[in-house]
Design a protein around this motif. Sequence first.
Motif, PDB file in Angstrom:
ATOM      1  N   TYR A 143      25.947  20.708  29.230  1.00 22.91           N
ATOM      2  CA  TYR A 143      27.039  19.773  28.952  1.00 22.91           C
ATOM      3  C   TYR A 143      27.290  18.852  30.143  1.00 22.91           C
ATOM      4  O   TYR A 143      27.469  17.636  29.986  1.00 22.91           O
TER       5      TYR A 143
ATOM      6  N   GLU B 169      26.710  17.239  16.443  1.00 21.05           N
ATOM      7  CA  GLU B 169      25.887  17.983  17.396  1.00 21.05           C
ATOM      8  C   GLU B 169      26.541  19.314  17.768  1.00 21.05           C
ATOM      9  O   GLU B 169      25.866  20.349  17.826  1.00 21.05           O
ATOM     10  N   CYS B 170      27.839  19.282  18.009  1.00 23.28           N
ATOM     11  CA  CYS B 170      28.547  20.528  18.337  1.00 23.28           C
ATOM     12  C   CYS B 170      28.445  21.527  17.186  1.00 23.28           C
ATOM     13  O   CYS B 170      28.243  22.729  17.395  1.00 23.28           O
TER      14      CYS B 170
ATOM     15  N   CYS C 196      23.313  13.349  23.062  1.00 24.74           N
ATOM     16  CA  CYS C 196      24.549  13.359  22.299  1.00 24.74           C
ATOM     17  C   CYS C 196      24.733  12.139  21.424  1.00 24.74           C
ATOM     18  O   CYS C 196      25.637  12.119  20.604  1.00 24.74           O
ATOM     19  N   CYS C 197      23.982  11.098  21.583  1.00 19.82           N
ATOM     20  CA  CYS C 197      24.221   9.916  20.774  1.00 19.82           C
ATOM     21  C   CYS C 197      22.956   9.094  20.646  1.00 19.82           C
ATOM     22  O   CYS C 197      22.101   9.104  21.523  1.00 19.82           O
TER      23      CYS C 197
ATOM     24  N   ASP D 251      28.638  11.564  15.779  1.00 20.99           N
ATOM     25  CA  ASP D 251      27.406  12.195  16.242  1.00 20.99           C
ATOM     26  C   ASP D 251      27.693  13.425  17.097  1.00 20.99           C
ATOM     27  O   ASP D 251      27.000  14.449  17.002  1.00 20.99           O
ATOM     28  N   TRP D 252      28.718  13.321  17.945  1.00 23.67           N
ATOM     29  CA  TRP D 252      29.030  14.458  18.827  1.00 23.67           C
ATOM     30  C   TRP D 252      29.595  15.628  18.036  1.00 23.67           C
ATOM     31  O   TRP D 252      29.236  16.783  18.286  1.00 23.67           O
TER      32      TRP D 252
ATOM     33  N   GLY E 203      35.309  20.159  21.706  1.00 22.85           N
ATOM     34  CA  GLY E 203      34.195  19.249  21.984  1.00 22.85           C
ATOM     35  C   GLY E 203      33.619  19.403  23.372  1.00 22.85           C
ATOM     36  O   GLY E 203      32.661  18.722  23.733  1.00 22.85           O
TER      37      GLY E 203
ATOM     38  N   PHE F 161      31.991  23.306  22.567  1.00 24.14           N
ATOM     39  CA  PHE F 161      30.562  22.990  22.682  1.00 24.14           C
ATOM     40  C   PHE F 161      29.875  24.242  23.212  1.00 24.14           C
ATOM     41  O   PHE F 161      30.209  24.722  24.307  1.00 24.14           O
TER      42      PHE F 161
ATOM     43  N   TYR G 268      34.593  12.638  21.310  1.00 22.41           N
ATOM     44  CA  TYR G 268      33.287  12.303  21.870  1.00 22.41           C
ATOM     45  C   TYR G 268      33.209  12.955  23.240  1.00 22.41           C
ATOM     46  O   TYR G 268      33.997  12.636  24.143  1.00 22.41           O
ATOM     47  N   LEU G 269      32.337  13.927  23.364  1.00 25.70           N
ATOM     48  CA  LEU G 269      32.127  14.675  24.613  1.00 25.70           C
ATOM     49  C   LEU G 269      33.328  15.548  24.989  1.00 25.70           C
ATOM     50  O   LEU G 269      33.352  16.116  26.075  1.00 25.70           O
TER      51      LEU G 269
END
Length: 573
Positions: free
Chosen positions: A553, A514-515, A19-20, A510-511, A467, A546, A449-450
């Motif tokens: 996850y 990614e999602c 994720c990062c 970044d998250w 997320g 996500f 984030y997450l």
Amino acid sequence: MCRSAGGRSAARARGSLACCGTGLHRKVRIVNREPSTSTRLSGTELDVVVVGAGIAGLYALHKFRSQGLTVRVLEAGAGVGGVWYWNRYPGARCDVESVDYSYSFDDDLQQEWNWSEKYAAQPEILAYLQHVAERFDLYRDIEFGTRVTDIELDVPTLRWTVRADTGLELSARFVVLATGPLSNANTPAIPGLESFAGQVLHTSTWPHAGVDLAGQRVGVIGTGSSGIQAIPHLAAAAERLTVFQRSANYSVPAGNTALDDETRRRQKAGYPQRRRLSMHSGGGSPHLAHEKSALELSDAERRAAYEERWKLGGVLFSKTFPDQLSDPAANETARLFWEEKVRAVIDDPEVARVLIPRDHPIGTKRICTDTGYYQTYNRDNVELVDLKAAPIDRIDATGVHTTARHYPLDTLVLATGFDAMTGSVARMNIVGRDGVTLNEAWREGPKTYLGLGVTGFPNLFPLTGPGSPSVLANMVLHSELHVDWVADAIAYLDAGGATALEARPEAVADWVAECSERAAGTLMTQANSWYLGANIEGKPRVFMPFCGGFGVYGQIIADVAAADYKGFDVIVA
């Protein structure tokens, strides 16, 4: 410098941090400080304020309190249960098997509770949550009839001031938003709705005393999950039912059955393995997809797999094969099987044509779970109105006008769903650093984030929202996963004498990317769904959950925690 919390096992979470990138974790010098204790806090100065007393909020209260934190839960309703307190419409039922849609944190609780049906109805789920609240003595720390209006950060101390419509004001180190992704009702702006002389009901705020519809002409707008569950019951109760369909949806029969003692005994004995499979699965249930692509099998083999999932019932039909939501050709095999099944139970081919979706691949909107939904249209007292062909023009005192004709009604039911994922959070005035509100920070769509941290809002933890897998997973196990992660994070801060966790901007960016990339690699974005906010006018079109799978996850967020909360700033006030 940052260090792992005492007692954390690095073996708990192995693997790469997908994720990062490197360098996102800012090392902050932590001064030694005695962790706060409940004896040092007054009645209005708390460790944690939890917003919402649904599934996530109840477990959060139990978990945080068990590790010595002072906690208060603020709940707008008059009782526990969240979505299961409010949604009492006829036919309201969970689309995850009861044995899985239950807490896993206490084995005695698992063994003592007896579910009566494969898919529990609203009254039984509410009774279960009330039992949990009583069993773990949760009521004493819940303020009912208390709607949170403002949550504001005091930057010098990094404490949150929480205000409610009752005049209550609390101060907390941490705020946990357990408001639920499906809890803010969507009432469409239909011209003249307020002029209707009959009763107007919304499925998400159904009167607790029930409604007598005998002898009435009832109209229902909406054929999503709530509408599909309610329509067979409304048809049986009303003199005449008119269904106004805005968009056709895919639904699979639940195949609901009563559970006998022997079935319950086997389920309880198998809980350890069932939970392990669920936590590592794509959606939080123990039923795994076929090991091969839908296109690798013969027609007979593929049909047998679909038949097995059809008997299992409900939403898991969309996960029969691993490529069903990524390969259009594989998806089409599922759609054709579904269409054959549905056409077989509808008498009128023209009605079937209207009820069969043509605008999105099957499973890209959440597949609904029904009991006799399609057969309901064979009843003489039920009429289906296709709003694609003749949209609603207005509502007047006597009923609904489409562009084609007028439909006289005594009662109008709005099964129009929710402002999903962000709606309940958006109702609150949440103010972080520099006076920026969360609504301003999320103007172009939610950025987390997450799904657990937001830049500018330290120690504010949203649960099961954008997320995160959210509504794509079993919400009970998802709630436990998130609460446990937050509880560990608080213990990490206290063990190191730190004050706060705050998501770094680079980690959030970044998250979010990614999602978005994971969603773009599926068919999910081809549907005009509430996953994208498409049901709310003016809402940014962003795929919010996500979609990489619940187990994947869970591994990602565990890896982040094991790496000293990589992607977060660890702050000392």
